[in-house]
Motif scaffolding. Structure first.
Motif, mmCIF file in Angstrom:
data_model
loop_
_atom_site.group_PDB
_atom_site.id
_atom_site.type_symbol
_atom_site.label_atom_id
_atom_site.label_comp_id
_atom_site.label_asym_id
_atom_site.label_seq_id
_atom_site.Cartn_x
_atom_site.Cartn_y
_atom_site.Cartn_z
ATOM 1 N N GLU A 2 0.820 -1.213 0.000
ATOM 2 C CA GLU A 2 0.000 0.000 0.000
ATOM 3 C C GLU A 2 0.852 1.260 0.000
ATOM 4 O OE1 GLU A 2 -3.364 0.633 -0.248
ATOM 5 O OE2 GLU A 2 -3.427 -1.490 -0.797
ATOM 6 N N LYS A 3 1.895 1.271 0.809
ATOM 7 C CA LYS A 3 2.774 2.441 0.871
ATOM 8 C C LYS A 3 3.439 2.680 -0.473
ATOM 9 C CE LYS A 3 3.764 2.808 5.709
ATOM 10 N NZ LYS A 3 4.719 3.283 6.668
ATOM 11 N N LYS A 5 2.164 1.952 -3.419
ATOM 12 C CA LYS A 5 1.142 2.519 -4.304
ATOM 13 C C LYS A 5 0.938 4.000 -4.010
ATOM 14 C CE LYS A 5 -1.702 -1.492 -5.389
ATOM 15 N NZ LYS A 5 -3.021 -2.101 -5.248
ATOM 16 N N GLU A 6 0.851 4.345 -2.730
ATOM 17 C CA GLU A 6 0.681 5.746 -2.334
ATOM 18 C C GLU A 6 1.859 6.589 -2.801
ATOM 19 O OE1 GLU A 6 -0.158 6.263 1.842
ATOM 20 O OE2 GLU A 6 -1.681 4.687 1.787
#
Length: 173
Positions: A2-3, A5-6
């Motif tokens: 997730e990090k 992607k962010e």
């Protein structure tokens, strides 16, 4: 994951913003250069601005030091007709040259309109291809009425005449 992607999304947004800033600056520099070719005497005034993207500006404006621009509106205006960008650029330069600032005791609606008419009258009087644009009937009639005084049309005189005309709000707009 997730990090990652962010982080990727932020990088993409930053790159897109940098590209928009770059394109806006290119448009404004092209306008400045085109104006310079016909008005070399304005070289310092035309070249005195920093260019900064600001989506809250419509389509561009200045504080006297920086020329702020809305990226999509400036780009759209340039695609529609680059002469509109040139006129807008010169309009802002003229406001700075003539120090069209807010004045105490003036009705801001009339004062802002007077400053705009003074700047546009000068631009419309230029025989420069970079700013040549057909004048509307309203513009021609307004100039005719103002020029009937047979005096120089500067913002203060235009302000005085407009106040005498007692225009309704819709005409001021």
């Amino acid at each position: 994951m997730e990090k990652w992607k962010e982080g990727a999304e932020k990088r993409i947004q930053k790159e897109a913003a940098e590209k928009l800033q770059q394109i806006g600056c290119q448009i404004l520099r092209a306008s400045r250069d085109e104006l310079y070719l016909g008005m070399r005497f304005l070289d310092v005034a035309l070249s005195s601005f920093l260019y900064v993207m600001d989506p809250s500006v419509t389509p561009f404006g200045t504080d006297g030091y920086t020329m702020y621009f809305h990226p999509s509106q400036l780009g759209g205006m340039y695609r529609q007709n680059r002469i509109l960008v040139n006129r807008g650029y010169l309009h802002m330069v003229l406001h700075c040259i003539f120090r069209h600032m807010v004045k105490r005791g003036m009705d801001n609606r009339y004062w802002n309109l007077s400053c705009d008419i003074a700047a546009e009258h000068i631009i419309d009087g230029c025989d420069q291809r970079a700013v040549r644009f057909s004048r509307s009937l309203l513009r021609r009639e307004t100039y005719r009425k103002l020029e009937a005084e047979k005096k120089t049309l500067h913002a203060e005189r235009i302000y005085k005449l407009l106040r005498q005309w007692e225009l309704p709000q819709r005409d001021i707009e």
